[in-house]
Write a protein that holds these residues in place. Structure first.
Motif, PDB file in Angstrom:
ATOM      1  N   SER A  98     -57.909 -53.646   9.037  1.00  0.00           N
ATOM      2  CA  SER A  98     -58.486 -52.005   9.105  1.00  0.00           C
ATOM      3  C   SER A  98     -59.286 -52.148  10.436  1.00  0.00           C
ATOM      4  CB  SER A  98     -59.200 -51.811   8.134  1.00  0.00           C
ATOM      5  OG  SER A  98     -58.764 -51.417   6.990  1.00  0.00           O
ATOM      6  N   ASP A  99     -60.273 -53.457  10.414  1.00  0.00           N
ATOM      7  CA  ASP A  99     -61.195 -53.550  11.810  1.00  0.00           C
ATOM      8  C   ASP A  99     -60.207 -53.807  12.995  1.00  0.00           C
ATOM      9  OD1 ASP A  99     -61.926 -54.634   9.019  1.00  0.00           O
ATOM     10  OD2 ASP A  99     -63.810 -54.436  10.182  1.00  0.00           O
ATOM     11  N   ILE A 110     -64.951 -58.990  13.926  1.00  0.00           N
ATOM     12  CA  ILE A 110     -63.671 -59.516  13.548  1.00  0.00           C
ATOM     13  C   ILE A 110     -63.667 -61.366  13.863  1.00  0.00           C
ATOM     14  CG2 ILE A 110     -61.309 -59.880  14.032  1.00  0.00           C
ATOM     15  CD1 ILE A 110     -61.146 -56.614  14.777  1.00  0.00           C
ATOM     16  N   LEU A 111     -64.250 -61.428  14.848  1.00  0.00           N
ATOM     17  CA  LEU A 111     -64.476 -62.848  15.490  1.00  0.00           C
ATOM     18  C   LEU A 111     -65.293 -63.727  14.437  1.00  0.00           C
ATOM     19  CD1 LEU A 111     -64.253 -62.783  19.292  1.00  0.00           C
ATOM     20  CD2 LEU A 111     -62.279 -62.973  17.691  1.00  0.00           C
ATOM     21  N   ASP A 128     -62.328 -66.902  10.195  1.00  0.00           N
ATOM     22  CA  ASP A 128     -61.793 -67.878   9.420  1.00  0.00           C
ATOM     23  C   ASP A 128     -61.718 -67.745   7.941  1.00  0.00           C
ATOM     24  OD1 ASP A 128     -61.478 -69.547  11.633  1.00  0.00           O
ATOM     25  OD2 ASP A 128     -63.430 -69.793  11.809  1.00  0.00           O
ATOM     26  N   ASN A 129     -62.513 -66.580   7.425  1.00  0.00           N
ATOM     27  CA  ASN A 129     -62.321 -66.256   5.934  1.00  0.00           C
ATOM     28  C   ASN A 129     -62.125 -64.716   5.816  1.00  0.00           C
ATOM     29  OD1 ASN A 129     -62.303 -66.087   3.300  1.00  0.00           O
ATOM     30  ND2 ASN A 129     -64.480 -66.413   2.973  1.00  0.00           N
ATOM     31  N   SER A 130     -61.322 -64.271   6.384  1.00  0.00           N
ATOM     32  CA  SER A 130     -61.240 -62.794   6.828  1.00  0.00           C
ATOM     33  C   SER A 130     -61.222 -61.975   5.329  1.00  0.00           C
ATOM     34  CB  SER A 130     -60.033 -62.437   7.599  1.00  0.00           C
ATOM     35  OG  SER A 130     -58.751 -62.379   6.893  1.00  0.00           O
ATOM     36  N   LEU A 189     -54.581 -60.680  17.383  1.00  0.00           N
ATOM     37  CA  LEU A 189     -55.494 -61.112  18.381  1.00  0.00           C
ATOM     38  C   LEU A 189     -54.847 -61.052  19.712  1.00  0.00           C
ATOM     39  CD1 LEU A 189     -58.306 -63.410  16.428  1.00  0.00           C
ATOM     40  CD2 LEU A 189     -58.317 -61.012  17.150  1.00  0.00           C
ATOM     41  N   CYS A 190     -53.547 -61.760  19.844  1.00  0.00           N
ATOM     42  CA  CYS A 190     -52.982 -61.774  21.162  1.00  0.00           C
ATOM     43  C   CYS A 190     -52.686 -60.281  21.714  1.00  0.00           C
ATOM     44  CB  CYS A 190     -51.485 -62.294  21.057  1.00  0.00           C
ATOM     45  SG  CYS A 190     -51.375 -64.001  20.493  1.00  0.00           S
TER      46      CYS A 190
END
Lengths: 403, 403
Positions: B116-117, B147-148, B152-154, B177-178
């Motif tokens: 969503s983000d 987001i960043l 690591d624990n989204s 992210l790419c």
């Protein structure tokens, strides 16, 4: 009536010769305890993780068979293999049952899913009948009490619904509690059941029953009203039909003829609605307004849906003598045995596409274990095998109509 | 080469005449703002809930079209309709984006899902290009930074994995992210991208790339090694192929010819592996060891998988002139246009069964919105329309081979 009785031996033979040997041979993890349930078509173990629903259910199956079909020590050993593993590795510090473990018993997925607890309670309750070990009764009872404590927010911290906007009640837990309460009666006591049963019957037959359609909804507002959203519109015909045999068992236990009749009507209505007129079989998910359901697997034909329908129809017939149950039984039986049973390698397939072709060749997986097929074969064999006796209890008018 | 160019006008025409009018007409919620995305075959709104992935993505689509295809004020209004709704209702107190809202904007499902983000950031970043309003850049940037922070624990508190037993990294976020980093370049600045890009390229092309098979895994151990469990074995060919055009864009940006070639090889390898030799089309999920996948929808053919493959092949061809890309493009184009496009009522179907028959007649739903189809039509039209120019940049040897 004689036609229906003839099915009994067929179902018992398949249970003892087609299905149980498959699990006896392929599922025990002799190294770590517990069961492998991810079994390919030939019984090969393709994944070693242990899913708690299926561990608890397999303890139940072998305990129940030992109790009902006679003291086969291999069945008892099989039940104990899973029970010891579960007792040792299955719970977190608060006594909640994990969702899955590694083959060695390390926790993999947290106890977000209360049905792990339901099937653990069911397994240990059945095991207590044959082991007579108090610790098994205690495990079943504390788990059951924990389920009741958690039941209004069973997902706990894993609940993703924003509080208050659109409160929904889900059908699964009330449905399971109908069955679990009877499975626990020897531990809870009869008085408890007589207090508890009317509540769960009310939930299933009033709260989740949708008057307008005559169907059971999967999710409703707290007052039982219909909510027009994906969750509110979804129907799960297999759930509804399976729950009707739980209700029939309770109705028999409570000697409530009206309830038996009502359960049979809902069951038949659901079958009419959920049957795929084009390709046969019962749909997995539907939308009560005919909109596209969100479940992409909606049109698939699943093993449990079909064998639970057979149990429901057998019990419906036994309870009421309604010829529609016998006719539907024949129709569902033909489809189910032709499409799901694997005559070559034992056990039954679980997942067919809409056209009834095998979608996944597995005999067991993350959700399919040693439970619905053997339970249904046992239930149908027993229910139809005892028909004359049940019949004698029915009034003569029904007798005449089904002669 | 001329053959490939001929597709360009076809794709642009379908974008402008077949697809955009459908969304312009049926999706605006003029009363509450935002978009309806649950649209039946004829455009009828069958559910009014608002799913944040699709709201953000539709803001992106109309902003991008205005930016790239010319200042159509109706497109800008459409983008603003969603953006204003999102700005007003989309975030919790910590700035995380909800998963879904009611049509009026009340939160329904908590921000458990970081995509969503991602799509909110993508939408506001594109909108900033055409609105020039600083608040749109700020929203995109703070969301991107968040987001960043969460990456690591989204799933945060909604993560059901027991810590430590079997740590897994999932492919989706590195993959997005790419794309998102390039979509944000005008806000983040070029220097940031040059630091960031090598990290995400490393993730996709090293960590998730499975040397032995030449395929991309969906879940790996933190060191990138293969894990033999359902999650570790699953392949999502659509994901892998889509990510390869994100990589191609980065490779073009970084002027890295080797990376272009490597991306094309993975793309083609994935297509060979994921193509259904029996019925055509690309499978949705597969198991790298050939075991039954846990996803019951594994054999279905999904719109996004096929149109993203067309984008990847067009870009692969443009970047390398590899004739295998042209051949595959023709094959995937024929299947996709024949099976997914609804010539009668506009837009494209989203969900087909294995045999390519329509499984759900919807044009939009909880996961399908105004995004993959228009983006792909635009990307293919543009990429193939610019071929001579790209071609001129390629070396003469490749020129010869594709003449």
């Amino acid at each position: 009536m004689e036609d229906m009785q003839a099915y009994s031996s067929l179902y018992k033979k398949e249970l003892l010769e087609g299905v149980l040997p498959f699990w006896m041979k392929h599922s025990p993890d002799k190294e770590n305890g517990g069961y492998f349930t991810c079994l390919g078509q030939y019984g090969e173990v393709f994944d070693r993780d242990k899913f708690l629903w299926l561990q608890g259910r397999q303890v139940w199956t072998f305990s129940m068979l030992y109790d009902k079909l006679g003291p086969n020590e291999a069945w008892k050993e099989m039940a104990m293999l899973g029970a010891d593993f579960l007792e040792k590795h299955g719970r977190d510090a608060s006594g909640n049952w994990y969702f899955s473990l590694t083959s060695k018993g390390e926790p993999l997925v947290q106890p977000y899913n209360i049905f792990s607890d339901c099937f653990a309670a069911m397994g240990f309750a059945a095991l207590y009948k044959i082991s007579k070990e108090q610790k098994h009764a205690d495990l079943a009872l504390t788990t059951f009490e924990n389920i009741l404590k958690r039941k209004d927010n069973s997902k706990g911290i894993y609940n993703k619904a924003y509080p208050g906007t659109r409160p929904l009640r889900n059908f699964s837990l009330p449905m399971i509690l109908c069955n679990l309460s009877l499975e626990m009666e020897h531990i809870l006591g009869s008085e408890q059941i007589e207090i508890f049963a009317p509540q769960v019957i009310h939930d299933v037959m009033e709260v989740f029953y949708h008057q307008e359609s005559g169907l059971i909804l999967e999710n409703v507002a707290p007052d039982g009203s219909f909510v027009d959203c994906f969750e509110g519109r979804v129907l799960n015909p297999g759930h509804a039909i399976e729950s009707m045999w739980f209700i029939l068992d309770l109705a028999t236990r409570m000697q409530d003829k009206n309830l038996q009749q009502k359960a049979v009507e809902i069951m038949l209505q659901t079958l009419e609605y959920g049957w795929d007129k084009q390709y046969g079989g019962i749909f997995y998910f539907m939308d009560i307004k005919g909109h596209p359901p969100q479940q992409l697997e909606w049109d698939q034909k699943l093993w449990w849906v079909h064998v639970e329908a057979l149990v429901a129809l057998a019990k419906g017939y036994a309870a009421t003598g309604d010829e529609r149950c016998a006719a539907w039984f024949g129709k569902v039986h033909d489809y189910t045995w032709r499409k799901f049973k694997d005559a070559s390698y034992g056990e039954w397939f679980g997942y067919l596409n809409r056209k009834g072709e095998v979608l996944l060749p597995l005999k067991g997986g993350k959700w399919k274990g040693c439970f619905h097929i053997p339970r249904a074969l046992f239930q149908v064999a027993t229910t139809l095998g005892e028909l004359p006796q049940i019949e004698a209890e029915n009034n003569s008018q029904i007798k005449k109509s089904i002669a």
